[in-house]
Scaffold this motif. Structure first.
Motif, PDB file in Angstrom:
ATOM      1  N   GLY A   1       0.767  -1.250   0.000  1.00 22.45           N
ATOM      2  CA  GLY A   1       0.000   0.000   0.000  1.00 22.45           C
ATOM      3  C   GLY A   1       0.793   1.293   0.000  1.00 22.45           C
ATOM      4  O   GLY A   1       0.233   2.370  -0.140  1.00 22.45           O
ATOM      5  N   ASP A   2       2.140   1.183   0.210  1.00 26.52           N
ATOM      6  CA  ASP A   2       2.987   2.383   0.229  1.00 26.52           C
ATOM      7  C   ASP A   2       2.609   3.286   1.418  1.00 26.52           C
ATOM      8  O   ASP A   2       1.810   2.902   2.263  1.00 26.52           O
ATOM      9  CB  ASP A   2       2.860   3.138  -1.098  1.00 26.52           C
ATOM     10  CG  ASP A   2       4.184   3.785  -1.538  1.00 26.52           C
ATOM     11  OD1 ASP A   2       5.103   3.926  -0.715  1.00 26.52           O
ATOM     12  OD2 ASP A   2       4.275   4.145  -2.726  1.00 26.52           O
TER      13      ASP A   2
ATOM     14  N   ARG B   1       3.983 -18.625  -4.116  1.00 20.86           N
ATOM     15  CA  ARG B   1       2.857 -17.740  -4.414  1.00 20.86           C
ATOM     16  C   ARG B   1       2.934 -16.497  -3.531  1.00 20.86           C
ATOM     17  O   ARG B   1       3.499 -16.550  -2.437  1.00 20.86           O
ATOM     18  CB  ARG B   1       1.518 -18.454  -4.178  1.00 20.86           C
ATOM     19  CG  ARG B   1       1.273 -19.532  -5.220  1.00 20.86           C
ATOM     20  CD  ARG B   1      -0.149 -20.039  -5.178  1.00 20.86           C
ATOM     21  NE  ARG B   1      -0.302 -21.090  -4.198  1.00 20.86           N
ATOM     22  CZ  ARG B   1      -1.308 -21.968  -4.190  1.00 20.86           C
ATOM     23  NH1 ARG B   1      -2.243 -21.915  -5.124  1.00 20.86           N
ATOM     24  NH2 ARG B   1      -1.376 -22.881  -3.270  1.00 20.86           N
ATOM     25  N   VAL B   2       2.346 -15.423  -3.989  1.00 13.85           N
ATOM     26  CA  VAL B   2       2.341 -14.190  -3.180  1.00 13.85           C
ATOM     27  C   VAL B   2       0.954 -13.557  -3.200  1.00 13.85           C
ATOM     28  O   VAL B   2       0.289 -13.538  -4.244  1.00 13.85           O
ATOM     29  CB  VAL B   2       3.429 -13.200  -3.665  1.00 13.85           C
ATOM     30  CG1 VAL B   2       3.116 -12.655  -5.067  1.00 13.85           C
ATOM     31  CG2 VAL B   2       3.609 -12.049  -2.673  1.00 13.85           C
ATOM     32  N   VAL B   3       0.523 -13.079  -2.048  1.00 13.13           N
ATOM     33  CA  VAL B   3      -0.772 -12.411  -1.892  1.00 13.13           C
ATOM     34  C   VAL B   3      -0.514 -10.982  -1.410  1.00 13.13           C
ATOM     35  O   VAL B   3       0.114 -10.794  -0.367  1.00 13.13           O
ATOM     36  CB  VAL B   3      -1.654 -13.150  -0.858  1.00 13.13           C
ATOM     37  CG1 VAL B   3      -2.978 -12.417  -0.644  1.00 13.13           C
ATOM     38  CG2 VAL B   3      -1.888 -14.598  -1.278  1.00 13.13           C
ATOM     39  N   PRO B   4      -0.971  -9.968  -2.153  1.00 12.24           N
ATOM     40  CA  PRO B   4      -0.804  -8.592  -1.678  1.00 12.24           C
ATOM     41  C   PRO B   4      -1.810  -8.258  -0.572  1.00 12.24           C
ATOM     42  O   PRO B   4      -2.922  -8.779  -0.561  1.00 12.24           O
ATOM     43  CB  PRO B   4      -1.086  -7.753  -2.933  1.00 12.24           C
ATOM     44  CG  PRO B   4      -2.033  -8.596  -3.735  1.00 12.24           C
ATOM     45  CD  PRO B   4      -1.657 -10.037  -3.457  1.00 12.24           C
ATOM     46  N   MET B   5      -1.371  -7.408   0.368  1.00 12.22           N
ATOM     47  CA  MET B   5      -2.256  -6.997   1.475  1.00 12.22           C
ATOM     48  C   MET B   5      -1.943  -5.550   1.835  1.00 12.22           C
ATOM     49  O   MET B   5      -1.085  -4.913   1.241  1.00 12.22           O
ATOM     50  CB  MET B   5      -2.052  -7.920   2.687  1.00 12.22           C
ATOM     51  CG  MET B   5      -0.658  -7.851   3.290  1.00 12.22           C
ATOM     52  SD  MET B   5      -0.537  -8.863   4.786  1.00 12.22           S
ATOM     53  CE  MET B   5       1.148  -8.501   5.291  1.00 12.22           C
ATOM     54  N   HIS B   6      -2.672  -5.033   2.827  1.00 12.92           N
ATOM     55  CA  HIS B   6      -2.438  -3.676   3.346  1.00 12.92           C
ATOM     56  C   HIS B   6      -2.488  -2.629   2.226  1.00 12.92           C
ATOM     57  O   HIS B   6      -1.596  -1.801   2.090  1.00 12.92           O
ATOM     58  CB  HIS B   6      -1.083  -3.626   4.087  1.00 12.92           C
ATOM     59  CG  HIS B   6      -1.013  -2.591   5.177  1.00 12.92           C
ATOM     60  ND1 HIS B   6      -0.651  -1.293   4.951  1.00 12.92           N
ATOM     61  CD2 HIS B   6      -1.264  -2.665   6.514  1.00 12.92           C
ATOM     62  CE1 HIS B   6      -0.670  -0.622   6.104  1.00 12.92           C
ATOM     63  NE2 HIS B   6      -1.051  -1.424   7.062  1.00 12.92           N
ATOM     64  N   TYR B   7      -3.566  -2.691   1.420  1.00 11.11           N
ATOM     65  CA  TYR B   7      -3.775  -1.682   0.380  1.00 11.11           C
ATOM     66  C   TYR B   7      -5.274  -1.469   0.201  1.00 11.11           C
ATOM     67  O   TYR B   7      -6.074  -2.346   0.508  1.00 11.11           O
ATOM     68  CB  TYR B   7      -3.126  -2.106  -0.951  1.00 11.11           C
ATOM     69  CG  TYR B   7      -3.799  -3.261  -1.646  1.00 11.11           C
ATOM     70  CD1 TYR B   7      -3.540  -4.569  -1.256  1.00 11.11           C
ATOM     71  CD2 TYR B   7      -4.711  -3.053  -2.687  1.00 11.11           C
ATOM     72  CE1 TYR B   7      -4.166  -5.635  -1.869  1.00 11.11           C
ATOM     73  CE2 TYR B   7      -5.340  -4.112  -3.312  1.00 11.11           C
ATOM     74  CZ  TYR B   7      -5.062  -5.398  -2.905  1.00 11.11           C
ATOM     75  OH  TYR B   7      -5.697  -6.450  -3.517  1.00 11.11           O
ATOM     76  N   ASP B   8      -5.633  -0.254  -0.251  1.00 10.70           N
ATOM     77  CA  ASP B   8      -7.020   0.117  -0.585  1.00 10.70           C
ATOM     78  C   ASP B   8      -7.981   0.154   0.603  1.00 10.70           C
ATOM     79  O   ASP B   8      -9.182   0.343   0.402  1.00 10.70           O
ATOM     80  CB  ASP B   8      -7.606  -0.817  -1.665  1.00 10.70           C
ATOM     81  CG  ASP B   8      -7.035  -0.499  -3.056  1.00 10.70           C
ATOM     82  OD1 ASP B   8      -6.170   0.401  -3.157  1.00 10.70           O
ATOM     83  OD2 ASP B   8      -7.450  -1.160  -4.025  1.00 10.70           O
ATOM     84  N   THR B   9      -7.479  -0.033   1.825  1.00 10.14           N
ATOM     85  CA  THR B   9      -8.368   0.063   2.982  1.00 10.14           C
ATOM     86  C   THR B   9      -8.737   1.524   3.222  1.00 10.14           C
ATOM     87  O   THR B   9      -9.872   1.834   3.589  1.00 10.14           O
ATOM     88  CB  THR B   9      -7.684  -0.503   4.247  1.00 10.14           C
ATOM     89  OG1 THR B   9      -6.953  -1.675   3.899  1.00 10.14           O
ATOM     90  CG2 THR B   9      -8.689  -0.814   5.329  1.00 10.14           C
ATOM     91  N   PHE B  10      -7.730   2.388   3.027  1.00  7.20           N
ATOM     92  CA  PHE B  10      -7.892   3.835   3.199  1.00  7.20           C
ATOM     93  C   PHE B  10      -7.284   4.533   1.985  1.00  7.20           C
ATOM     94  O   PHE B  10      -6.497   3.932   1.247  1.00  7.20           O
ATOM     95  CB  PHE B  10      -7.158   4.316   4.451  1.00  7.20           C
ATOM     96  CG  PHE B  10      -7.471   3.538   5.698  1.00  7.20           C
ATOM     97  CD1 PHE B  10      -8.714   3.640   6.304  1.00  7.20           C
ATOM     98  CD2 PHE B  10      -6.527   2.701   6.258  1.00  7.20           C
ATOM     99  CE1 PHE B  10      -9.005   2.928   7.457  1.00  7.20           C
ATOM    100  CE2 PHE B  10      -6.808   1.981   7.412  1.00  7.20           C
ATOM    101  CZ  PHE B  10      -8.049   2.105   8.011  1.00  7.20           C
TER     102      PHE B  10
ATOM    103  N   ILE C   1      -3.416   4.449   1.325  1.00  8.89           N
ATOM    104  CA  ILE C   1      -2.715   3.227   0.914  1.00  8.89           C
ATOM    105  C   ILE C   1      -3.363   2.609  -0.332  1.00  8.89           C
ATOM    106  O   ILE C   1      -3.432   1.393  -0.468  1.00  8.89           O
ATOM    107  CB  ILE C   1      -2.611   2.199   2.072  1.00  8.89           C
ATOM    108  CG1 ILE C   1      -3.986   1.843   2.656  1.00  8.89           C
ATOM    109  CG2 ILE C   1      -1.698   2.731   3.166  1.00  8.89           C
ATOM    110  CD1 ILE C   1      -3.931   0.665   3.651  1.00  8.89           C
ATOM    111  N   LYS C   2      -3.790   3.469  -1.238  1.00  5.30           N
ATOM    112  CA  LYS C   2      -4.313   2.963  -2.509  1.00  5.30           C
ATOM    113  C   LYS C   2      -3.160   2.412  -3.338  1.00  5.30           C
ATOM    114  O   LYS C   2      -2.093   3.018  -3.406  1.00  5.30           O
ATOM    115  CB  LYS C   2      -5.013   4.080  -3.270  1.00  5.30           C
ATOM    116  CG  LYS C   2      -6.395   4.402  -2.720  1.00  5.30           C
ATOM    117  CD  LYS C   2      -7.268   5.040  -3.786  1.00  5.30           C
ATOM    118  CE  LYS C   2      -8.647   5.396  -3.256  1.00  5.30           C
ATOM    119  NZ  LYS C   2      -9.370   4.240  -2.694  1.00  5.30           N
ATOM    120  N   ALA C   3      -3.357   1.275  -3.950  1.00  3.00           N
ATOM    121  CA  ALA C   3      -2.289   0.652  -4.745  1.00  3.00           C
ATOM    122  C   ALA C   3      -2.911  -0.174  -5.863  1.00  3.00           C
ATOM    123  O   ALA C   3      -4.098  -0.502  -5.819  1.00  3.00           O
ATOM    124  CB  ALA C   3      -1.415  -0.226  -3.860  1.00  3.00           C
TER     125      ALA C   3
END
Ligand code: NI
Ligand code: MN
Length: 229
Positions: A167-168, A188-197, A200-202
């Protein structure tokens, strides 16, 4: 076969045999949290650090479900003072729980609780988790910057699924998270911690392209979606 389910932000539920784990259960005040998520009754709750979007509802859930919290020592002792069971650990240490092995990794971030009326409460260092069960290893990076020792983590612990923040602003962004995939070499990789607020849009699609370029299969989980690994 163990299963993990994405419950928004950095929260995942793991089903390992008959055991349920929750990691970083942030539901109250989370606009993306599934409606029924706070009703889960986990056997264990793993916490990466004390920030509100990770500590979240952990204490209330642990009290209701009699869960054991697993956390870095200072955060575990803080949790015990709130009246719940906790297993203290610290970075570099592993422990064989009945469901599998948990090992704490470094994470470059903060870990204060609050701020409350008396300011921030100290909760030690933040961490990531290696969770090895049924012959499979998941790495949950917690909130962290990119760090070169991810290479060492990947060399010493072949990773089936890496859960990485993209999410940067507060953590790695997409470009750094792609570099993390190169270092960790997960299957495998799963992205997380983004687009909640808004902060942290990504773009998970751009992350997926980068992950694939390193021979890793990206899995973009919708909120509530599960992955058998
Ligand atoms: Ni944080
Ligand atoms: Mn966070």
């Amino acid at each position: 076969m163990p299963t993990l389910q994405f419950l928004s932000h950095s929260c995942f539920r793991f089903a390992i045999g008959q055991t349920t784990l929750l990691i970083d259960p942030f539901f109250s005040g989370n606009p993306k949290a599934p409606a029924d998520a706070a009703n889960i009754n986990p056997d264990y709750i793993l916490l990466t650090h004390g920030h509100g979007d990770h500590l979240g509802d952990a204490i209330a859930i642990a009290k209701r479900a009699r869960s054991t919290i697993i956390a870095p020592n200072e955060l575990a002792v803080w949790s015990q003072r709130q009246g719940v069971k906790a297993h203290p650990m610290h970075i570099g240490g592993g422990w064989d729980f009945p469901f599998g092995r948990v090992k704490l990794t470094i994470a470059h971030h903060g870990s204060g609780i609050g701020p409350g009326p008396n300011g921030w409460e100290y909760a030690g260092n933040p961490c990531g988790y290696l969770i090895t069960a049924e012959g499979k290893t998941v790495y949950h990076a917690g909130d962290t910057a990119l760090f070169y020792d991810m290479k060492l983590i990947g060399e010493m612990h072949p990773i089936d699924v890496a859960l990485l923040p993209i999410g940067d602003n507060f953590t790695m962004g997409v470009t750094d998270a792609i570099k993390a995939v190169e270092f960790l070499k997960p299957r495998r990789v799963v992205p997380m911690h983004y687009d909640t607020f808004d902060l942290i849009k990504a773009d998970p699609g751009r992350f997926a392209v980068g992950a694939r370029s390193h021979g890793c299969e990206p899995v973009i989980l919708a909120i509530g979606e599960s992955l058998d690994y």
